[in-house]
Design an enzyme around this catalytic site. Structure first.
Site, PDB file in Angstrom:
ATOM      1  CB  ALA A   1      29.357  39.237  50.178  1.00 22.39           C
TER       2      ALA A   1
ATOM      3  N   GLY B   1      34.539  39.690  50.402  1.00 21.22           N
ATOM      4  CA  GLY B   1      34.301  39.043  51.693  1.00 21.22           C
ATOM      5  C   GLY B   1      35.230  37.859  51.934  1.00 21.22           C
TER       6      GLY B   1
ATOM      7  CD  GLU C   1      35.516  42.653  53.405  1.00 24.46           C
ATOM      8  OE1 GLU C   1      34.634  42.002  52.805  1.00 24.46           O
ATOM      9  OE2 GLU C   1      35.372  43.842  53.731  1.00 24.46           O
TER      10      GLU C   1
ATOM     11  CD  GLU D   1      34.639  44.456  48.799  1.00 26.09           C
ATOM     12  OE1 GLU D   1      35.722  44.774  48.262  1.00 26.09           O
ATOM     13  OE2 GLU D   1      34.547  43.607  49.702  1.00 26.09           O
TER      14      GLU D   1
HETATM   15  N1  CO8 Z   1      28.554  36.004  44.474  1.00 29.56           N
HETATM   16  C1  CO8 Z   1      27.682  35.170  43.869  1.00 29.56           C
HETATM   17  N2  CO8 Z   1      28.062  34.244  42.929  1.00 29.56           N
HETATM   18  C2  CO8 Z   1      29.346  34.187  42.621  1.00 29.56           C
HETATM   19  C3  CO8 Z   1      30.298  35.028  43.210  1.00 29.56           C
HETATM   20  C4  CO8 Z   1      29.864  35.973  44.166  1.00 29.56           C
HETATM   21  N3  CO8 Z   1      30.713  36.778  44.830  1.00 29.56           N
HETATM   22  N4  CO8 Z   1      31.520  34.746  42.673  1.00 29.56           N
HETATM   23  C5  CO8 Z   1      31.313  33.753  41.780  1.00 29.56           C
HETATM   24  N5  CO8 Z   1      30.018  33.408  41.743  1.00 29.56           N
HETATM   25  C6  CO8 Z   1      29.372  32.391  40.908  1.00 29.56           C
HETATM   26  C7  CO8 Z   1      29.221  32.857  39.466  1.00 29.56           C
HETATM   27  O1  CO8 Z   1      28.085  33.667  39.343  1.00 29.56           O
HETATM   28  C8  CO8 Z   1      29.117  31.549  38.743  1.00 29.56           C
HETATM   29  O2  CO8 Z   1      27.826  31.039  38.914  1.00 29.56           O
HETATM   30  P1  CO8 Z   1      27.024  30.401  37.658  1.00 29.56           P
HETATM   31  O3  CO8 Z   1      27.863  29.223  37.249  1.00 29.56           O
HETATM   32  O4  CO8 Z   1      25.700  30.023  38.230  1.00 29.56           O
HETATM   33  O5  CO8 Z   1      26.986  31.452  36.598  1.00 29.56           O
HETATM   34  C9  CO8 Z   1      30.043  30.630  39.522  1.00 29.56           C
HETATM   35  O6  CO8 Z   1      30.220  31.259  40.786  1.00 29.56           O
HETATM   36  C10 CO8 Z   1      31.402  30.479  38.869  1.00 29.56           C
HETATM   37  O7  CO8 Z   1      31.919  31.778  38.677  1.00 29.56           O
HETATM   38  P2  CO8 Z   1      32.489  32.274  37.259  1.00 29.56           P
HETATM   39  O8  CO8 Z   1      31.825  31.538  36.122  1.00 29.56           O
HETATM   40  O9  CO8 Z   1      32.416  33.765  37.249  1.00 29.56           O
HETATM   41  O10 CO8 Z   1      34.007  31.768  37.356  1.00 29.56           O
HETATM   42  P3  CO8 Z   1      35.268  32.413  36.658  1.00 29.56           P
HETATM   43  O11 CO8 Z   1      36.397  31.456  36.885  1.00 29.56           O
HETATM   44  O12 CO8 Z   1      34.981  32.805  35.279  1.00 29.56           O
HETATM   45  O13 CO8 Z   1      35.569  33.748  37.478  1.00 29.56           O
HETATM   46  C11 CO8 Z   1      35.830  35.069  39.481  1.00 29.56           C
HETATM   47  C12 CO8 Z   1      35.949  33.666  38.834  1.00 29.56           C
HETATM   48  C13 CO8 Z   1      36.885  35.998  38.864  1.00 29.56           C
HETATM   49  C14 CO8 Z   1      36.102  34.887  40.965  1.00 29.56           C
HETATM   50  C15 CO8 Z   1      34.416  35.625  39.233  1.00 29.56           C
HETATM   51  O14 CO8 Z   1      33.461  34.647  39.625  1.00 29.56           O
HETATM   52  C16 CO8 Z   1      34.131  36.872  39.988  1.00 29.56           C
HETATM   53  O15 CO8 Z   1      34.590  37.943  39.614  1.00 29.56           O
HETATM   54  N6  CO8 Z   1      33.351  36.762  41.094  1.00 29.56           N
HETATM   55  C17 CO8 Z   1      32.956  37.901  41.887  1.00 29.56           C
HETATM   56  C18 CO8 Z   1      34.100  38.379  42.729  1.00 29.56           C
HETATM   57  C19 CO8 Z   1      33.691  39.584  43.520  1.00 29.56           C
HETATM   58  O16 CO8 Z   1      33.430  40.642  42.981  1.00 29.56           O
HETATM   59  N7  CO8 Z   1      33.668  39.413  44.837  1.00 29.56           N
HETATM   60  C20 CO8 Z   1      33.346  40.484  45.748  1.00 29.56           C
HETATM   61  C21 CO8 Z   1      31.892  40.516  46.009  1.00 29.56           C
HETATM   62  S1  CO8 Z   1      31.419  41.912  46.971  1.00 29.56           S
HETATM   63  C22 CO8 Z   1      31.820  41.481  48.533  1.00 29.56           C
HETATM   64  O17 CO8 Z   1      32.393  40.462  48.808  1.00 29.56           O
HETATM   65  C23 CO8 Z   1      31.437  42.475  49.567  1.00 29.56           C
HETATM   66  C24 CO8 Z   1      31.747  42.009  50.979  1.00 29.56           C
HETATM   67  C25 CO8 Z   1      31.144  42.945  51.954  1.00 29.56           C
HETATM   68  C26 CO8 Z   1      29.666  42.898  51.912  1.00 29.56           C
HETATM   69  C27 CO8 Z   1      29.039  43.906  52.787  1.00 29.56           C
HETATM   70  C28 CO8 Z   1      27.517  43.872  52.627  1.00 29.56           C
HETATM   71  C29 CO8 Z   1      26.849  45.077  53.162  1.00 29.56           C
END
Ligand code: CO8
Length: 258
Positions: free
Chosen positions: A63, A108, A111, A131
């Site tokens: 998400a 997400g 999920e 999360e």
């Molecule tokens: N949300 C928003 N932006 C994201 C997300 C995300 N989940 N994942 C990646 N991005 C963006 C980055 O911010 C980045 O943007 P920018 O270039 O503008 O800085 C771009 O995508 C590329 O990402 P990275 O530079 O970080 O790429 P890397 O190859 O270095 O890393 C990863 C890849 C490991 C996937 C890393 O991006 C990461 O850790 N992302 C987050 C993963 C995460 O924690 N996901 C879980 C999120 S929580 C969730 O999903 C909850 C679901 C239930 C919600 C319920 C709500 C009530």
């Protein structure tokens, strides 16, 4: 649509989450469009749907953390419901849905994959529920579906520790059905969808319904659900043609979906 691409290839619908700059992260617009895309699938001609992510790095990286960062308690609950409603729509979608997981499937993203009937992934796929490391619980069904798919102990381990697992481990624990080189993933997904599409559509749908509804209840009630759906098949032309073809030692040319 801003973030979803949809294409129909023969009897197969292909949905691509298309927000590669954010690794296809799910914001409210993506979720809304995903629901609308499923609503618009042509149920007369489409026999299986594939969901994948744009690019070569990510299925869905979760998400949208930026959007979630400012939510209040009630907004969080509401956002959880938005995701849950869309993913439940996919889980209960009358025809099979295959996730073609082409990279990160985190939070997400994992999920979303779990709400699909079948999960195929590329060899660079990474799965996890990060999360609790962000101060939240999995909120789009992860606490429920992960335990049902990989078992309670493994689900608790993955959720409490936020450990990611790679494709081979995902295969070993039963989170995915098969792993392919990235370049072969879509071909494999389309091949599987095509195989599904060749079978009697009403029988495939009824099988999905029987499995889904049966899992919600006790075995005796579940078997009654199966019996009713099995019985219904005998009112279809496809059953008559399928069995006639077998007895005449020929293949069914095309099931008619009636
Ligand atoms: N949300 C928003 N932006 C994201 C997300 C995300 N989940 N994942 C990646 N991005 C963006 C980055 O911010 C980045 O943007 P920018 O270039 O503008 O800085 C771009 O995508 C590329 O990402 P990275 O530079 O970080 O790429 P890397 O190859 O270095 O890393 C990863 C890849 C490991 C996937 C890393 O991006 C990461 O850790 N992302 C987050 C993963 C995460 O924690 N996901 C879980 C999120 S929580 C969730 O999903 C909850 C679901 C239930 C919600 C319920 C709500 C009530």
């Amino acid at each position: 649509m801003e973030f979803i691409l949809y294409e129909q290839k023969g009897n197969v619908g292909i949905i691509t989450l298309n927000r590669p700059k954010a690794l296809n992260a799910l914001n409210s617009v993506v979720l809304k469009e995903l629901g609308q895309t499923f609503d618009a699938v042509d149920m007369e001609t489409v026999r299986a749907v594939i969901i994948t992510g744009a690019g070569e790095k990510s299925f869905v990286a979760g998400a949208d953390i930026g959007e979630m960062s400012a939510l209040t308690k009630s907004m969080g609950e509401e956002f959880g419901k938005v995701g849950n409603d869309v993913f439940r729509k996919i889980e209960l979608f009358p025809i099979p849905v295959i996730a073609a997981i082409n990279g990160f499937a985190l939070g997400g993203g994992c999920e979303l994959a779990m709400s699909c009937d079948i999960r195929l992934c590329s060899d660079n796929a990474v799965f996890g529920q990060p999360e609790t490391g962000l101060g939240i619980t999995p909120g789009f069904g992860g606490t429920q579906r992960l335990a049902r798919i990989v078992g309670v102990g493994k689900a608790k381990e993955l959720i409490y520790t936020c450990s990611n697992i790679k494709a081979d481990e995902a295969l070993r624990v039963g989170l995915v059905n098969a792993v392919y080189p990235l370049g072969e993933l879509m071909e494999a997904a389309e091949k599987m969808a095509g195989k599904i599409a060749r079978n009697a559509p009403i029988a495939v749908r009824a099988s999905k319904q029987a499995i889904n509804e049966g899992l919600q209840t006790d075995m005796d009630s579940a078997l009654v659900i199966e019996e009713k759906l099995f019985g219904n098949c005998f009112e279809t032309e496809d059953q008559k043609e399928g069995m006639k073809a077998f007895l005449e030692k020929r293949k069914v040319d095309k099931y008619l979906n009636r």
